[in-house]
Design an enzyme around this catalytic site. Structure first.
Site, PDB file in Angstrom:
ATOM      1  N   GLY A 245      -1.999  -9.227  10.441  1.00  0.00           N
ATOM      2  CA  GLY A 245      -3.290  -8.410   9.689  1.00  0.00           C
ATOM      3  C   GLY A 245      -4.349  -8.462  11.004  1.00  0.00           C
ATOM      4  O   GLY A 245      -5.280  -7.695  10.963  1.00  0.00           O
ATOM      5  N   GLU A 246      -4.308  -9.424  11.676  1.00  0.00           N
ATOM      6  CA  GLU A 246      -5.130  -9.480  12.966  1.00  0.00           C
ATOM      7  C   GLU A 246      -4.960  -8.046  13.923  1.00  0.00           C
ATOM      8  O   GLU A 246      -6.048  -7.521  14.385  1.00  0.00           O
ATOM      9  CB  GLU A 246      -4.864 -10.579  13.866  1.00  0.00           C
ATOM     10  CG  GLU A 246      -5.560 -10.624  15.281  1.00  0.00           C
ATOM     11  CD  GLU A 246      -5.282 -12.136  16.036  1.00  0.00           C
ATOM     12  OE1 GLU A 246      -4.675 -13.073  15.321  1.00  0.00           O
ATOM     13  OE2 GLU A 246      -5.704 -12.084  17.065  1.00  0.00           O
TER      14      GLU A 246
END
Ligand SMILES: Cc1cc2nc3c(=O)[nH]c(=O)nc-3n(C[C@H](O)[C@H](O)[C@H](O)COP(=O)(O)OP(=O)(O)OC[C@H]3O[C@@H](n4cnc5c(N)ncnc54)[C@H](O)[C@@H]3O)c2cc1C
Length: 383
Positions: A245-246
């Site tokens: 996600g980062e």
């Protein structure tokens, strides 16, 4: 009219307009000052929490907005308009890096104590993975959490930690069993005021200057068993999940930032004259713009397509690595070309092109370098 990607509905676009209004009215006017000071104030978190921008993907049970990855991408993209990359990065750490593991792996008590106030912007979060001797090589982390009585005692050092100097708590990656390989890592939620937990220094850096980047020291920090986030021994898998996600959010924000610089440069190339004509009218420069727009659009569509896959429950690790690698290379190429097209004004500091150029460089390093992305992609090919 711009094509609406399937990631978005008209509701997302209305949401985009409200985030944009906030960013342009309340953040962008302060960018110069925050860059100069190397710090932006904590009220930004609280204000964004009040506006519902810190928990767009989280359920209303925790004070979130019940949205999806489309909303998260919108926030990441619109924050690029703040004109100070450090703000978007620090907010992304809060909303999309440090808190997702609490939602996914946290107990109801942990969610109440950390996730809910983080979504409100009342508690600031950081994510402690990197160490002086373990950046790319996450498996080499040396911070140890030793079982002791009914809790754990943590010793170690973390570095490059965004929000680290002002965070109220840290999602900390540790080793709980050195012999167990990848099964020997565990995550902890550690309060900033825990005795033995200190900020040893903040790092000066090339870009993202309004965000704080800290070195943390943990010296015999005692935490109760309830501070363990997720099952003991599952920390490596959990943090690999977080990194996906980062990387996606980081790519989305950077591509959006590059589009803004592209548009400014396009206008400049129409307004600025040399040899009796607009500099953009030289074929070499027109083609440069065509090339940049093509590559940026490809990067943007890759971000969106991958977000759709993530949203429908896939775990597209290879695709996210492709997105981050490609976006990092394209964004940096575009920034470099735009600085060149601005000439001396690009190199001088008053246009902000220099800042965008410096901020963009991080995408090829933070959250996994280009080389590590190539490792992940080639592993997926069977190497
Ligand atoms: C501004 C900023 C903010 C950050 N925020 C955070 C944060 O909030 N939390 C956090 O935990 N971390 C954070 N980081 C750390 C970041 O994720 C690391 O810097 C990054 O993962 C690279 O690790 P490293 O700096 O130790 O580089 P190294 O691992 O030392 O790498 C140095 C070079 O060697 C190359 N290399 C390494 N292994 C290989 C290989 N197998 N094959 C080929 N080349 C290789 C790398 O690609 C790189 O070019 C941040 C970093 C910065 C600069």
């Amino acid at each position: 009219m711009k094509m609406l990607h399937p990631l978005f509905t008209p509701e997302h676009e209305a949401f985009r307009a409200s985030v944009r209004r906030f960013v342009e009215a309340e953040l962008a006017p302060n960018a110069e000052e925050w860059e100069r000071e190397g710090h932006f104030p904590d009220w930004v978190f609280k204000r964004m929490g009040d506006l519902g921008f810190l928990g767009v993907r989280y359920s209303a049970d925790y004070g979130g907005q019940g949205g999806d990855w489309g909303h998260a991408i919108v926030v990441g993209e619109e924050l690029a308009r703040a004109g100070s990359g450090g703000v978007g990065m620090a907010v992304a750490v809060q909303a999309e890096m440090a808190t997702p593991p609490i939602l996914k792996f946290g107990s109801p008590e942990q969610k109440a104590r950390y996730l809910v106030p983080a979504i409100r912007g009342e508690k600031i979060a950081c994510l402690g993975i990197s160490e002086p001797n373990a950046g790319s090589d996450v498996a080499n982390i040396q911070t140890v959490a030793r079982a002791d009585g009914d809790g754990f005692v943590i010793n170690g050092r973390k570095t490059f930690i965004t929000n680290g100097a002002r965070a109220d708590f840290c999602v900390l990656v540790t080793r709980t069993d050195r012999q167990a390989g990848h099964e020997g890592f565990s995550l902890f939620l550690v309060d900033r005021d825990a005795p033995g937990f200190d900020v040893s220094r903040t790092l000066d850096k090339l870009g993202m200057r309004s965000s704080d980047t800290a070195e943390l020291v943990l010296d015999e920090v005692r935490v109760p068993r309830e501070a363990l986030l997720g099952p003991e021994g599952r920390g490596f898998v959990e943090i690999m999940w977080e990194l996906q996600g980062e990387r996606l959010i980081g790519a989305a924000g950077s591509v959006a930032g590059a589009w803004l610089v592209f548009e400014r440069t396009l206008q400049h190339a129409k307004d600025r004259h040399a040899f009796g004509r607009a500099i953009g009218s030289f074929q070499v420069n027109r083609h440069r713009f065509a090339q940049m727009a093509t590559e940026l659009e490809a990067a943007r569509q890759l971000v969106y397509d991958t977000a759709v896959a993530w949203e429908r429950g896939e775990y597209p690790v290879k695709e996210i690595s492709v997105v981050k690698l490609y976006a990092g290379v394209v964004v940096n190429r575009v920034m470099n070309e735009c600085l060149q097209l601005f000439g001396g004004m690009g190199y001088a500091t008053q246009t902000g092109i220099d800042r965008a150029w410096r901020d963009a460089r991080l995408l090829r390093i933070g959250g996994g370098t280009d080389e590590i992305m190539r490792e992940v992609i080639s592993k997926a090919m069977g190497f």
